[in-house]
Design a protein around this motif. Structure first.
Motif, PDB file in Angstrom:
ATOM      1  N   SER A  33       5.077 -12.687  -1.252  1.00 37.70           N
ATOM      2  CA  SER A  33       5.569 -12.007  -2.440  1.00 37.70           C
ATOM      3  C   SER A  33       6.581 -10.930  -2.066  1.00 37.70           C
ATOM      4  CB  SER A  33       4.417 -11.359  -3.213  1.00 37.70           C
ATOM      5  OG  SER A  33       3.893 -10.271  -2.489  1.00 37.70           O
ATOM      6  N   LEU A  34       7.270 -10.443  -3.070  1.00 34.99           N
ATOM      7  CA  LEU A  34       8.064  -9.235  -2.931  1.00 34.99           C
ATOM      8  C   LEU A  34       7.327  -8.186  -3.745  1.00 34.99           C
ATOM      9  CD1 LEU A  34      11.633  -8.488  -2.527  1.00 34.99           C
ATOM     10  CD2 LEU A  34      10.549  -7.350  -4.450  1.00 34.99           C
ATOM     11  N   ALA A  35       6.905  -7.122  -3.085  1.00 36.89           N
ATOM     12  CA  ALA A  35       6.138  -6.075  -3.754  1.00 36.89           C
ATOM     13  C   ALA A  35       6.813  -4.728  -3.538  1.00 36.89           C
ATOM     14  CB  ALA A  35       4.706  -6.037  -3.219  1.00 36.89           C
ATOM     15  N   ALA A  36       6.725  -3.866  -4.547  1.00 31.42           N
ATOM     16  CA  ALA A  36       7.299  -2.520  -4.461  1.00 31.42           C
ATOM     17  C   ALA A  36       6.328  -1.523  -5.075  1.00 31.42           C
ATOM     18  CB  ALA A  36       8.640  -2.470  -5.188  1.00 31.42           C
ATOM     19  N   TRP A  37       6.262  -0.334  -4.492  1.00 34.43           N
ATOM     20  CA  TRP A  37       5.352   0.724  -4.936  1.00 34.43           C
ATOM     21  C   TRP A  37       6.133   1.990  -5.278  1.00 34.43           C
ATOM     22  CZ3 TRP A  37       4.462  -2.754  -1.139  1.00 34.43           C
ATOM     23  CH2 TRP A  37       3.255  -3.454  -1.156  1.00 34.43           C
ATOM     24  N   ASP A  38       5.505   2.849  -6.077  1.00 33.69           N
ATOM     25  CA  ASP A  38       6.149   4.102  -6.473  1.00 33.69           C
ATOM     26  C   ASP A  38       5.825   5.262  -5.535  1.00 33.69           C
ATOM     27  OD1 ASP A  38       3.536   4.677  -7.217  1.00 33.69           O
ATOM     28  OD2 ASP A  38       4.045   5.332  -9.242  1.00 33.69           O
ATOM     29  N   ARG A  39       5.160   4.998  -4.436  1.00 35.85           N
ATOM     30  CA  ARG A  39       4.862   6.016  -3.417  1.00 35.85           C
ATOM     31  C   ARG A  39       5.255   5.468  -2.055  1.00 35.85           C
ATOM     32  NH1 ARG A  39       4.611   9.467  -6.935  1.00 35.85           N
ATOM     33  NH2 ARG A  39       2.715   9.984  -8.020  1.00 35.85           N
ATOM     34  N   THR A  40       5.481   6.333  -1.111  1.00 35.03           N
ATOM     35  CA  THR A  40       5.777   5.893   0.246  1.00 35.03           C
ATOM     36  C   THR A  40       4.520   5.314   0.879  1.00 35.03           C
ATOM     37  OG1 THR A  40       5.324   8.081   1.153  1.00 35.03           O
ATOM     38  CG2 THR A  40       7.609   7.617   0.543  1.00 35.03           C
ATOM     39  N   GLY A  41       4.714   4.533   1.934  1.00 32.46           N
ATOM     40  CA  GLY A  41       3.572   3.976   2.658  1.00 32.46           C
ATOM     41  C   GLY A  41       2.819   2.911   1.901  1.00 32.46           C
ATOM     42  N   LYS A  46       1.642  -0.132  -7.956  1.00 30.71           N
ATOM     43  CA  LYS A  46       2.470  -1.276  -7.577  1.00 30.71           C
ATOM     44  C   LYS A  46       3.373  -1.579  -8.766  1.00 30.71           C
ATOM     45  CE  LYS A  46       0.785  -4.448  -4.833  1.00 30.71           C
ATOM     46  NZ  LYS A  46       0.070  -5.637  -4.309  1.00 30.71           N
ATOM     47  N   LEU A  47       4.683  -1.462  -8.558  1.00 33.30           N
ATOM     48  CA  LEU A  47       5.655  -1.657  -9.628  1.00 33.30           C
ATOM     49  C   LEU A  47       5.963  -3.129  -9.873  1.00 33.30           C
ATOM     50  CD1 LEU A  47       8.115   1.178  -8.554  1.00 33.30           C
ATOM     51  CD2 LEU A  47       6.336   1.291 -10.317  1.00 33.30           C
ATOM     52  N   VAL A  48       5.917  -3.924  -8.812  1.00 29.58           N
ATOM     53  CA  VAL A  48       6.168  -5.362  -8.925  1.00 29.58           C
ATOM     54  C   VAL A  48       5.448  -6.053  -7.780  1.00 29.58           C
ATOM     55  CG1 VAL A  48       8.295  -5.381  -7.552  1.00 29.58           C
ATOM     56  CG2 VAL A  48       7.963  -7.114  -9.289  1.00 29.58           C
ATOM     57  N   ASP A  49       4.988  -7.269  -8.044  1.00 28.17           N
ATOM     58  CA  ASP A  49       4.381  -8.106  -7.012  1.00 28.17           C
ATOM     59  C   ASP A  49       4.699  -9.538  -7.406  1.00 28.17           C
ATOM     60  OD1 ASP A  49       3.024  -9.158  -4.900  1.00 28.17           O
ATOM     61  OD2 ASP A  49       1.054  -8.414  -5.505  1.00 28.17           O
ATOM     62  N   ASP A  58      13.168  -7.556 -11.242  1.00 32.80           N
ATOM     63  CA  ASP A  58      13.383  -6.251 -11.858  1.00 32.80           C
ATOM     64  C   ASP A  58      12.215  -5.319 -11.552  1.00 32.80           C
ATOM     65  OD1 ASP A  58      14.929  -4.502 -13.363  1.00 32.80           O
ATOM     66  OD2 ASP A  58      13.953  -5.035 -15.241  1.00 32.80           O
ATOM     67  N   VAL A  59      12.513  -4.039 -11.354  1.00 37.06           N
ATOM     68  CA  VAL A  59      11.489  -3.013 -11.192  1.00 37.06           C
ATOM     69  C   VAL A  59      11.815  -1.867 -12.139  1.00 37.06           C
ATOM     70  CG1 VAL A  59      10.883  -3.514  -8.791  1.00 37.06           C
ATOM     71  CG2 VAL A  59      12.733  -1.938  -9.255  1.00 37.06           C
ATOM     72  N   VAL A  60      10.841  -1.015 -12.366  1.00 34.13           N
ATOM     73  CA  VAL A  60      11.071   0.159 -13.209  1.00 34.13           C
ATOM     74  C   VAL A  60      12.179   0.987 -12.557  1.00 34.13           C
ATOM     75  CG1 VAL A  60      10.029   2.218 -14.187  1.00 34.13           C
ATOM     76  CG2 VAL A  60       8.659   0.148 -13.913  1.00 34.13           C
ATOM     77  N   ASN A  61      13.186   1.348 -13.326  1.00 38.33           N
ATOM     78  CA  ASN A  61      14.337   2.066 -12.790  1.00 38.33           C
ATOM     79  C   ASN A  61      13.947   3.371 -12.099  1.00 38.33           C
ATOM     80  OD1 ASN A  61      15.901   0.050 -13.832  1.00 38.33           O
ATOM     81  ND2 ASN A  61      16.743   1.254 -15.500  1.00 38.33           N
ATOM     82  N   ASP A  62      14.510   3.556 -10.928  1.00 40.18           N
ATOM     83  CA  ASP A  62      14.459   4.836 -10.201  1.00 40.18           C
ATOM     84  C   ASP A  62      13.053   5.325  -9.872  1.00 40.18           C
ATOM     85  OD1 ASP A  62      17.226   4.770 -10.487  1.00 40.18           O
ATOM     86  OD2 ASP A  62      17.180   5.945 -12.316  1.00 40.18           O
ATOM     87  N   ARG A  63      12.147   4.396  -9.500  1.00 41.24           N
ATOM     88  CA  ARG A  63      10.799   4.821  -9.104  1.00 41.24           C
ATOM     89  C   ARG A  63      10.346   4.262  -7.765  1.00 41.24           C
ATOM     90  NH1 ARG A  63       6.498   3.913 -13.493  1.00 41.24           N
ATOM     91  NH2 ARG A  63       5.235   4.711 -11.808  1.00 41.24           N
ATOM     92  N   THR A  64      11.056   3.272  -7.214  1.00 40.14           N
ATOM     93  CA  THR A  64      10.621   2.602  -5.985  1.00 40.14           C
ATOM     94  C   THR A  64      10.777   3.508  -4.767  1.00 40.14           C
ATOM     95  OG1 THR A  64      11.213   0.462  -6.908  1.00 40.14           O
ATOM     96  CG2 THR A  64      10.984   0.588  -4.524  1.00 40.14           C
ATOM     97  N   ARG A  65       9.710   3.593  -3.964  1.00 42.62           N
ATOM     98  CA  ARG A  65       9.736   4.385  -2.728  1.00 42.62           C
ATOM     99  C   ARG A  65       9.322   3.588  -1.500  1.00 42.62           C
ATOM    100  NH1 ARG A  65       7.560  10.385  -4.364  1.00 42.62           N
ATOM    101  NH2 ARG A  65       9.161  10.769  -5.923  1.00 42.62           N
ATOM    102  N   SER A  66       8.729   2.402  -1.677  1.00 42.64           N
ATOM    103  CA  SER A  66       8.401   1.531  -0.552  1.00 42.64           C
ATOM    104  C   SER A  66       8.358   0.096  -1.057  1.00 42.64           C
ATOM    105  CB  SER A  66       7.075   1.929   0.104  1.00 42.64           C
ATOM    106  OG  SER A  66       6.002   1.886  -0.798  1.00 42.64           O
ATOM    107  N   ALA A  67       8.650  -0.856  -0.153  1.00 37.16           N
ATOM    108  CA  ALA A  67       8.690  -2.260  -0.556  1.00 37.16           C
ATOM    109  C   ALA A  67       8.399  -3.155   0.639  1.00 37.16           C
ATOM    110  CB  ALA A  67      10.051  -2.604  -1.159  1.00 37.16           C
ATOM    111  N   ARG A  68       7.935  -4.361   0.327  1.00 38.07           N
ATOM    112  CA  ARG A  68       7.594  -5.357   1.355  1.00 38.07           C
ATOM    113  C   ARG A  68       8.021  -6.734   0.842  1.00 38.07           C
ATOM    114  NH1 ARG A  68       1.925  -4.463   2.211  1.00 38.07           N
ATOM    115  NH2 ARG A  68       2.555  -3.069   3.877  1.00 38.07           N
ATOM    116  N   GLY A 101      13.651   6.904   2.170  1.00 38.12           N
ATOM    117  CA  GLY A 101      14.244   8.169   2.591  1.00 38.12           C
ATOM    118  C   GLY A 101      15.037   8.809   1.468  1.00 38.12           C
ATOM    119  N   GLY A 102      16.293   9.136   1.737  1.00 39.86           N
ATOM    120  CA  GLY A 102      17.146   9.768   0.736  1.00 39.86           C
ATOM    121  C   GLY A 102      17.449   8.876  -0.455  1.00 39.86           C
ATOM    122  N   ALA A 103      17.195   7.579  -0.316  1.00 42.83           N
ATOM    123  CA  ALA A 103      17.434   6.644  -1.420  1.00 42.83           C
ATOM    124  C   ALA A 103      16.175   6.373  -2.244  1.00 42.83           C
ATOM    125  CB  ALA A 103      17.991   5.335  -0.872  1.00 42.83           C
ATOM    126  N   ASN A 104      15.085   7.114  -1.980  1.00 40.51           N
ATOM    127  CA  ASN A 104      13.887   6.970  -2.816  1.00 40.51           C
ATOM    128  C   ASN A 104      14.265   7.208  -4.272  1.00 40.51           C
ATOM    129  OD1 ASN A 104      11.903   6.319  -0.959  1.00 40.51           O
ATOM    130  ND2 ASN A 104      11.333   8.430  -0.567  1.00 40.51           N
TER     131      ASN A 104
END
Length: 114
Positions: A33-41, A46-49, A58-68, A101-104
């Motif tokens: 899967s492609l997964a993204a979270w709103d916190r680091t680490g 989980k914003l998307v899985d 698509d993910v919620v705008n301007d909230r992603t801080r980590s992804a796999r 990082g700075g692009a969180n």
């Protein structure tokens, strides 16, 4: 409890356990899967899985801080700016990023590459 009721309860319990085992055996051990979270680490909400390699995830705008990304395609994490988008990070298959990082808090969607 009479004998018939006891047999019905025992039969229903056996059927429920058998059904649960069949579902567990049919499910893959670890789905790609492609997964993204709103916190680091890889924590927080989980914003998307997405287990589907869609052209755009698509993910919620301007909230992603980590992804796999464990899908078989690469993905470009994109930030929409006016009428176009710019790449924040590229995620080849098997890549993960515990912090942007700075692009969180800048990713708006992931575009499939390939």
């Amino acid at each position: 409890m009479n004998k018939i009721a006891k047999r019905l309860v025992a039969g229903a319990s056996t059927a429920a356990v058998a059904a649960a085992l069949a579902v567990a055996a049919a499910a893959p051990a670890s789905a790609a899967s492609l997964a993204a979270w709103d916190r680091t680490g890889f924590s927080g909400t989980k914003l998307v899985d997405s287990a589907t390699a869609n052209a755009v995830i698509d993910v919620v705008n301007d909230r992603t801080r980590s992804a796999r990304n464990t899908l078989s395609f690469g993905y470009s994490a994109r930030n929409t700016v006016s009428w176009w988008s710019v790449e924040v990070a590229y995620f080849p298959s098997g890549y993960e990023l515990s912090s942007f990082g700075g692009a969180n808090d800048t990713v708006d969607h992931f575009d499939r590459v390939g």
